[in-house]
Design a protein around this motif. Structure first.
Motif, PDB file in Angstrom:
ATOM      1  N   ARG A  75       8.293  -7.016  -8.816  1.00 34.38           N
ATOM      2  CA  ARG A  75       9.660  -6.354 -10.211  1.00 34.38           C
ATOM      3  C   ARG A  75       8.474  -5.871 -10.928  1.00 34.38           C
ATOM      4  O   ARG A  75       7.510  -6.379 -11.478  1.00 34.38           O
ATOM      5  CB  ARG A  75       9.884  -8.133 -10.697  1.00 34.38           C
ATOM      6  CG  ARG A  75      11.349  -8.626  -9.950  1.00 34.38           C
ATOM      7  CD  ARG A  75      11.208 -10.055 -10.286  1.00 34.38           C
ATOM      8  NE  ARG A  75      12.143 -10.914  -9.203  1.00 34.38           N
ATOM      9  CZ  ARG A  75      13.879 -10.383 -10.074  1.00 34.38           C
ATOM     10  NH1 ARG A  75      13.485 -10.127 -11.434  1.00 34.38           N
ATOM     11  NH2 ARG A  75      14.689 -10.986  -9.329  1.00 34.38           N
ATOM     12  N   ALA A 128      15.121  -4.321 -19.407  1.00 35.17           N
ATOM     13  CA  ALA A 128      15.018  -4.215 -18.425  1.00 35.17           C
ATOM     14  C   ALA A 128      14.340  -4.866 -17.279  1.00 35.17           C
ATOM     15  O   ALA A 128      12.740  -4.196 -17.606  1.00 35.17           O
ATOM     16  CB  ALA A 128      16.338  -3.559 -17.791  1.00 35.17           C
ATOM     17  N   GLU A 129      14.748  -5.604 -16.099  1.00 32.59           N
ATOM     18  CA  GLU A 129      13.474  -5.941 -15.179  1.00 32.59           C
ATOM     19  C   GLU A 129      13.953  -5.152 -13.304  1.00 32.59           C
ATOM     20  O   GLU A 129      14.972  -5.820 -13.737  1.00 32.59           O
ATOM     21  CB  GLU A 129      13.351  -7.314 -15.166  1.00 32.59           C
ATOM     22  CG  GLU A 129      12.113  -7.093 -14.350  1.00 32.59           C
ATOM     23  CD  GLU A 129      11.494  -8.914 -14.150  1.00 32.59           C
ATOM     24  OE1 GLU A 129      10.877  -9.395 -14.209  1.00 32.59           O
ATOM     25  OE2 GLU A 129      12.826  -9.898 -13.442  1.00 32.59           O
ATOM     26  N   GLU A 179      17.489  -5.694 -13.426  1.00 32.50           N
ATOM     27  CA  GLU A 179      18.179  -6.808 -13.858  1.00 32.50           C
ATOM     28  C   GLU A 179      18.013  -7.590 -15.827  1.00 32.50           C
ATOM     29  O   GLU A 179      16.972  -7.104 -15.718  1.00 32.50           O
ATOM     30  CB  GLU A 179      17.452  -8.975 -13.690  1.00 32.50           C
ATOM     31  CG  GLU A 179      17.986  -8.754 -12.448  1.00 32.50           C
ATOM     32  CD  GLU A 179      16.858 -10.295 -11.850  1.00 32.50           C
ATOM     33  OE1 GLU A 179      17.617 -10.564 -10.716  1.00 32.50           O
ATOM     34  OE2 GLU A 179      16.256 -10.345 -12.369  1.00 32.50           O
ATOM     35  N   LYS A 207      20.926 -13.357 -16.728  1.00 30.14           N
ATOM     36  CA  LYS A 207      20.887 -12.346 -16.319  1.00 30.14           C
ATOM     37  C   LYS A 207      22.173 -11.491 -15.890  1.00 30.14           C
ATOM     38  O   LYS A 207      22.344 -12.237 -15.011  1.00 30.14           O
ATOM     39  CB  LYS A 207      19.873 -12.634 -15.425  1.00 30.14           C
ATOM     40  CG  LYS A 207      18.898 -12.403 -15.873  1.00 30.14           C
ATOM     41  CD  LYS A 207      17.302 -12.585 -14.952  1.00 30.14           C
ATOM     42  CE  LYS A 207      15.677 -12.802 -15.602  1.00 30.14           C
ATOM     43  NZ  LYS A 207      14.591 -12.668 -14.725  1.00 30.14           N
ATOM     44  N   VAL A 208      22.566 -10.634 -16.357  1.00 29.64           N
ATOM     45  CA  VAL A 208      23.595  -9.280 -15.604  1.00 29.64           C
ATOM     46  C   VAL A 208      22.736  -8.576 -14.753  1.00 29.64           C
ATOM     47  O   VAL A 208      21.540  -8.230 -14.407  1.00 29.64           O
ATOM     48  CB  VAL A 208      23.651  -8.405 -16.255  1.00 29.64           C
ATOM     49  CG1 VAL A 208      24.854  -7.520 -15.817  1.00 29.64           C
ATOM     50  CG2 VAL A 208      24.631  -9.169 -17.622  1.00 29.64           C
ATOM     51  N   ARG A 209      22.704  -8.561 -13.392  1.00 32.27           N
ATOM     52  CA  ARG A 209      22.106  -8.024 -12.089  1.00 32.27           C
ATOM     53  C   ARG A 209      22.766  -6.713 -11.859  1.00 32.27           C
ATOM     54  O   ARG A 209      24.360  -7.181 -11.433  1.00 32.27           O
ATOM     55  CB  ARG A 209      21.646  -8.987 -11.130  1.00 32.27           C
ATOM     56  CG  ARG A 209      21.479  -8.182  -9.706  1.00 32.27           C
ATOM     57  CD  ARG A 209      20.870  -9.236  -8.611  1.00 32.27           C
ATOM     58  NE  ARG A 209      20.258  -8.266  -7.171  1.00 32.27           N
ATOM     59  CZ  ARG A 209      19.067  -8.411  -7.429  1.00 32.27           C
ATOM     60  NH1 ARG A 209      18.050  -9.238  -7.125  1.00 32.27           N
ATOM     61  NH2 ARG A 209      18.898  -7.366  -6.090  1.00 32.27           N
ATOM     62  N   ALA A 242      17.396  -2.964  -7.429  1.00 29.60           N
ATOM     63  CA  ALA A 242      18.446  -3.888  -8.442  1.00 29.60           C
ATOM     64  C   ALA A 242      17.373  -3.559  -9.995  1.00 29.60           C
ATOM     65  O   ALA A 242      16.475  -3.386 -10.490  1.00 29.60           O
ATOM     66  CB  ALA A 242      18.938  -5.118  -8.143  1.00 29.60           C
ATOM     67  N   THR A 291      26.658 -11.761 -13.008  1.00 28.96           N
ATOM     68  CA  THR A 291      25.758 -12.459 -13.689  1.00 28.96           C
ATOM     69  C   THR A 291      25.315 -13.548 -12.736  1.00 28.96           C
ATOM     70  O   THR A 291      25.758 -14.777 -12.609  1.00 28.96           O
ATOM     71  CB  THR A 291      26.483 -13.423 -14.837  1.00 28.96           C
ATOM     72  OG1 THR A 291      27.035 -11.365 -15.852  1.00 28.96           O
ATOM     73  CG2 THR A 291      25.977 -12.997 -15.957  1.00 28.96           C
TER      74      THR A 291
END
Lengths: 163, 809, 284
Positions: C146, C134-135, C171, C69-71, C169, C65
């Motif tokens: 992205r 999410a991204e 995010e 954002k949480v990745r 990933a 985090t």
């Protein structure tokens, strides 16, 4: 392009190295190359759970795992957990309650059951049913399997309580 | 009766039934291990992954075969080009139907006692025309299975698609005929009429009618079909490792169709991963595998993978049934009127035929009840789908569901509680022997005792009270009941009289070994039911040894006495009796030796706990090992004119009745979510009467397994086909087998009414669960839906079907 | 049922993987957890020339985090999400959903990125990705780009991911206080792909729903963000009328594809029922 890969894995505690065809899934490798016929191929598309075994300590579907992808990994099969005694209590409970008939699902079921004991030590019947819901058994009514796992959990909880 | 009942035409006249106790008069009563919950000895190796399933065996020069199967439900083979496949890496041979036809003679799935049944000749590989999607067309043999599959992808076929018959109603109408030479699509037609059905309906106060449909199922044994054929040209012998339920039957069929002397053929079935009737038929791919071994003079193995299992293992149970019931206002059932249409695929399966399932529906419908009038009509028709044949509880789930469904409908119309309505109509427990309107004869059943027991263990009144209370809160629970009869331990009337090479009798050999241990060999086979375990218990009991002293061997035609194998719940009733009689004879022979050794009269001796004892004093005289030692190593010490006989064989076949009927009753508690159509099975109960219970531990879980298999059919399983005859869900992700999470806990109990046709008294126990569960579940769902005036009649009961019944979609 | 012949490579770095992908193009398939791919290989429904096993690239795993954002690395397994205290705290919707994904043995191998890239419309993660907004971070030869989850799912098993790209990933923006979520699905058997399901998030602000997101699975060619239903709820308190309005709007915007056992009207009906239940759960 490499169609065969030299692969080294720790199989039931022993390091083995083999050249393996990339397309060979782990169950076929174990059965055909290593003679470990305890893991069974029931569907080969990841549904029945008969091929359940452990990779790096986690249960997985052997038929959805490429053998070459196990390079550097630790594999435990029903033969391994039987010989080490790790599964003995669960096997005894299955035996006592006749939690198997034809035995074809049984190695996968045992692998799943001992994984449950490790991860969900406080599971109740409903959670046991959920945890083993990826392992198909056509013979029993699942009831005896749930009984056997429940018995092991209760016995472990009692022991845990005493210590 | 307008037509004889097929399955009872040849039964012998009723012999006087004599009461035969387990022990001969005058001897010490000893039940030993009968009725004891002993864990199975042979389960331990399976628990450690050390079973010997056919695919676990290793052979030098083993070749593997993969089959090229028809992608079409009905098509002419215009061209089959195998040339590219033949030169692919690892390939040993690629053959078509013409090549195999020279080695394996064709077969026809008809039996003379099913009057009028028809089917064309069937070949191991399709010739000229394929008639179902999945029919084997060419065989590709290679060093590995993967190579065989690689080469199979190189088989080039040109097809001319032909009109397909998919719906059984179209098949009956016969616009398109699958086998021109037969003229229409009717495989088997049967009618039965007690003569006064119309009169019964005319005077009835209550007439109910329903139409039900049942989806096609398949067995989905977790271990697929596997055959490993090893032909040895040097001695013109054939060894077949085969996960079959019936090794001796297969031996006969191989002998006949490959023209090899029966004595040169050994069929071995070691550990078998479930059978359920799937592994007791003649499969073209298996016959072809044997032919390939003969052609190639080396071992050839075929493993049906899961996808091909779904389109080649027999299917079963596709029925559309119309049923009517007549009752008087006092709630007495007067008559049933049945019309059953079933689709069997393009061939009647050899050697049991595909007419038996429908025939059983006719025989069994209305079975638990005391009405006098019954009319039935059956049409089994050909379609371009996979073949169907006998699968666990053959016909029973259909017969039970339509019977119990219409019985509930009548009870509701008459305003009588379903349990009470059954009490009024079930054949009285003291009314036996009883001849049912369909002609079948029951020796002794216990419907009322079973129902009473069921209602007690369910606490039926409390469940009803709870149901009513919860309904007020918008929770919709339903309670369903289903009484059933169960065909077990058939006599030769089932198959043998029709010309099938299927043994109704079975034999058991018992041998006292030197160390005082007992070896049992029996023609009945083990697929996990616990056959070996109960034979051990029976043998130990009969001889007087402890269970640890007994070893059991089954599943090898070269070793065991001749027998039918395992099907129709015959293992305990027939094989078990053979073991018992053989055990008694062995005991007698052991006592002869002991008497000679001790120079006493035989009547003064008995065997208890592995020891010869003096019956008058109870004194231990000799361990059995001493008898073995003397008989085998020191026979010189025995009297000159005495010869010990420590290996004995006895056989048994039921003769007094065509079938040893068992019975049972089930209860189901479900909760229906009327918004989603989802059904939760909360609990299930079963009371079964399989006569003498040899091992409750085994019977209980086998019953539960049967119930879950029945729930599978009621709730989940269906082989779905599109209009072109393509199976849409031929994999385990889309064909939904029952898994643990959705299954309820299942409570079992027993009533024991031993059959007097054997000393053991055991009836079969394998069909009961599967037979009754769909009916109980259906009645429970419909009970829950009652306040909505909704009803489901088409299995499986998907959420969508429930929502449709509720008018929500 | 043996897979056709293919080659295998296990690059240790992302550039190496991308180079292999570039070299083999559409002949290559990326192997992550393999829980869908290996099944299709065994069934010979897919026959790539080479499998590029990306599980050796350590940088693609893990949960962290930062910057609101949480990745989550694409190779993070379902079981890692299931066991993550960080996820349970920061993105509870994922914790609510993960137990519905297949079974333990599958969750131990299958990955978040694999599920998103495979884009089964009945799978749990794609719908959750829409709901959590999410991204996706996607790597290609020319660098990273992205893509918003809402722009990612293009059609049945088709996504914005190009053949020579790898999903690196995911995010997920952290939500402030007051947000609640619910994940509900209806599957015939536990662990099966659902007939219908909903991933729901909303902020409950003085009893009123704000920032409502309703993402559905199993009811179309892609996971579906039901904007009409969301609008019908936005700013309203929970009531039978609001639920009915949302359900009505949902019926207008869903156009489900039937499956073997459920026709489109059944799917729509079930999605409506789940909508009501999800809103009730959030409002409770």
């Amino acid at each position: 392009m490499d169609y065969e890969i030299e692969t080294t894995m720790t199989l039931n505690g022993t390091q083995v190295t083999r050249r393996i065809a990339a397309r060979t899934h782990l169950v076929d490798f174990l059965r055909e190359e290593m003679g470990l016929t305890g893991s069974h191929a029931g569907c080969e598309h990841g549904v029945c759970g008969a091929c359940t075994l452990r990779v790096n300590g986690d249960i997985v579907r052997g038929c959805l795992t490429l053998a070459v992808a196990c390079n550097g990994k630790t594999i435990d099969t029903i033969e391994g957990v039987s010989d080490s005694g790790e599964a003995a209590e669960m096997q005894h409970a299955f035996h006592e309650r006749n939690a198997l008939q034809c035995g074809f699902c049984t190695p996968g079921m045992i692998m799943c059951a001992i994984d449950l004991v490790k991860n969900k030590p406080a599971a109740k019947r409903e959670e046991i049913r959920e945890y083993i819901s990826g392992n198909y058994c056509r013979c029993t009514g699942y009831h005896a399997i749930v009984d056997a796992i429940e018995a092991v959990l209760i016995s472990k909880q009692r022991l845990g309580g005493k210590s | 009766m307008s037509q004889d009942i097929v399955n009872s035409t040849t039964t012998t006249p009723v012999a006087p039934v004599v009461d035969r106790p387990l022990q001969a008069p005058g001897t010490r009563p000893q039940t030993g291990y009968i009725g004891k919950s002993e864990p199975r000895a042979n389960a331990k190796r399976l628990l450690q992954g050390r079973g010997s399933y056919t695919d676990d065996l290793r052979f030098p020069r083993l070749a593997q075969v993969a089959y090229f199967r028809s992608p079409h439900a009905h098509a002419k083979i215009k061209k089959l080009d195998l040339s590219k496949a033949r030169v692919a890496p690892g390939v040993i041979a690629v053959v078509d139907g013409y090549a195999v036809r020279d080695i394996c003679s064709p077969w026809m799935g008809v039996l003379s006692h099913l009057k009028g049944i028809r089917s064309p000749l069937q070949f191991p590989l399709a010739i000229e025309r394929a008639r179902w999607q999945g029919e084997p067309v060419a065989a590709v043999v290679a060093e590995t299975r993967a190579q065989a599959e690689d080469a199979r992808d190189l088989v080039e076929a040109e097809w001319e698609e032909l009109p397909v018959v998919v719906d059984m109603r179209d098949a009956l109408a016969g616009q398109t005929v699958i086998h021109e030479e037969l003229g229409d699509n009717i495989c088997f037609h049967r009618e039965l009429d007690t003569g006064e059905v119309d009169a019964a309906f005319a005077k009835a106060d209550c007439v109910v009618e329903e139409s039900y449909s049942f989806g096609r199922h398949t067995g989905v044994c977790l271990e697929p079909r596997i055959i490993l054929a090893d032909y040895n040209a040097g001695e013109h012998s054939l060894t077949v490792h085969h996960n079959t339920q019936s090794p001796h039957m297969m031996q006969q069929l191989f002998a006949k169709h490959f023209d090899i002397p029966e004595a040169n053929i050994q069929v071995i079935a070691k550990d078998v991963g479930g059978g359920f009737g799937i592994k007791v038929h003649t499969y073209p791919d298996e016959m072809c595998t044997v032919a390939l071994s003969i052609m190639l003079r080396r071992p050839v193995k075929f493993v049906a993978d899961r996808m091909e299992s779904m389109v080649s293992d027999i299917h079963a149970r596709e029925h559309r049934v119309k049923i009517r019931l007549a009752a008087d206002k006092a709630g007495n059932i007067l008559a049933f009127d049945l019309d059953d249409l079933t689709a069997i695929g393009p061939y009647s399966v050899y050697p049991r035929t595909s007419g038996i399932e429908g025939n059983q529906v006719v025989n069994l419908t209305g079975g638990p009840y005391k009405h006098k009038q019954y009319r039935a009509k059956l049409d089994a028709v050909f379609t371009n789908k996979n073949v169907t044949c006998q699968y666990r509880a053959v016909g029973h789930p259909i017969a039970a569901a339509v019977t119990e469904g219409i019985v509930d409908a009548a009870a509701i119309k008459l305003g009588i509680d379903p349990a009470e309505f059954r009490r009024r109509n079930l054949i009285r427990d003291d009314a036996y022997p009883y001849t049912f309107p369909s002609g079948i004869r029951f020796e002794k059943l216990s419907h009322h005792k079973c129902l009473d027991k069921l209602l007690e263990i369910m606490d039926y009144p409390a469940l009803r009270a709870e149901q009513a209370a919860l309904r007020k809160k918008g929770i919709h629970r339903g309670i369903g009941l289903a009484s059933i009869i169960e065909v077990t331990s058939p006599s030769a009337a089932f198959y043998g009289v029709g010309g099938a090479p299927i043994s109704a009798q079975d034999g058991a050999t018992l041998r006292l070994d030197v160390s005082g241990m007992v070896t049992v060999l029996c023609g009945v086979t083990e697929q996990g039911q616990g056959t070996d375990a109960i034979f051990g218990q029976i043998a130990a009991t009969a001889v007087g040894v402890s269970l640890d002293k007994v070893r059991v061997l089954t599943g090898d035609t070269r070793v065991t006495p001749y027998g039918g194998g395992t099907w129709a719940s015959r293992g305990a009733g027939i094989g078990g009796e053979a073991v018992l009689q053989s055990g008694k004879a062995l005991k007698s022979n052991i006592l002869d030796v002991a008497a000679a050794m001790l120079n006493v009269k035989k009547v003064t001796l008995d065997i208890i706990d592995n020891t010869i004892i003096d019956t008058t004093t109870g004194e231990k005289k000799l361990p059995l090992a001493e008898v073995g030692r003397v008989a085998y190593f020191r026979p010189d010490t025995l009297p000159m004119n005495f010869q010990s006989e420590l290996t004995v064989t006895r056989h048994f076949v039921p003769r007094e009745y065509a079938f040893t009927f068992a019975n049972g009753v089930q209860g189901s508690l479900v909760e229906v979510d009327p918004d989603t159509g989802f059904i939760k099975m909360l609990k299930h109960w079963c009371v079964g009467d399989c006569g003498t219970v040899i091992n409750p531990l085994l019977v209980d879980e086998q019953t539960r397994g049967g119930i879950v298999q029945g729930i599978g059919g009621a709730m989940f399983e269906e082989c779905m086909y599109d209009e072109r005859g393509q199976m849409l869900n031929a994999n385990l992700a889309d064909y939904l087998v029952p898994m643990s999470f959705e299954m309820p806990d299942i409570v079992t109990a027993h009533i024991e009414t031993p059959t007097k046709t054997s000393e053991l008294g055991a009836k079969g126990a394998g069909e009961n669960g599967t037979a009754g569960a769909p009916a109980a579940i259906m009645n429970a769902i419909n009970d829950a839906l009652l306040p909505f005036n909704a009803k489901v009649r088409d299995m499986p009961f998907t959420p969508e079907r429930v929502l449709k019944a509720l008018g929500k979609v | 049922m043996k897979a056709p012949k293919f080659a295998y490579a296990k690059p240790a770095t992302l550039p190496a993987a991308l180079a292999l992908l570039d070299q083999h193009g559409e002949e290559a398939k990326v192997l992550a957890g393999g829980q869908s791919l290996v099944a299709t290989l065994n069934m010979r429904l897919s026959s790539p020339a080479i499998l590029i096993d990306i599980t050796g690239i350590a940088a693609l795993s893990g949960i962290s985090t930062a910057n609101g954002k949480v990745r989550i690395g694409a190779l993070t397994r379902h079981c890692d999400i299931e066991r993550s205290a960080e996820i349970a705290k920061s993105v509870p919707l994922l914790a609510q959903a993960v137990g519905q994904i297949a079974h333990a043995a599958i969750r131990n191998a299958g990955t978040l990125g694999g599920s998103i890239a495979f884009a089964d419309p009945a799978a749990e993660w794609p719908a959750c990705m829409l709901a959590v907004d999410a991204e996706f971070i996607i790597a290609g030869k020319s660098g990273e780009r992205r893509v918003q989850a809402r722009d990612f799912f293009k059609g049945l098993y088709t996504t914005a991911l190009q053949p020579k790209e790898i999903l690196v990933a995911i995010e997920i923006p952290l939500l402030g206080a007051g947000y609640r979520s619910a994940f509900l699905e209806l599957a015939r058997r536990h662990g099966d792909y659902a007939i219908a399901g909903v991933a729901a998030i909303a902020k409950l602000d003085a009893g009123k729903f704000r920032d409502v997101r309703l993402a559905y699975l199993g009811v179309g060619a892609t996971p579906i963000l039901a904007k009409g239903a969301m609008a019908a709820i936005e700013g309203n308190a929970y009531s039978a009328e609001v639920v009915a309005a949302a359900q009505q709007a949902l019926g207008r915007e869903l156009d489900p594809i039937g499956d073997l056992y459920s026709a489109p009207p059944t799917k729509t009906h079930l999605a409506r029922v789940l909508t009501g239940r999800a809103l009730a759960a959030i409002a409770a």
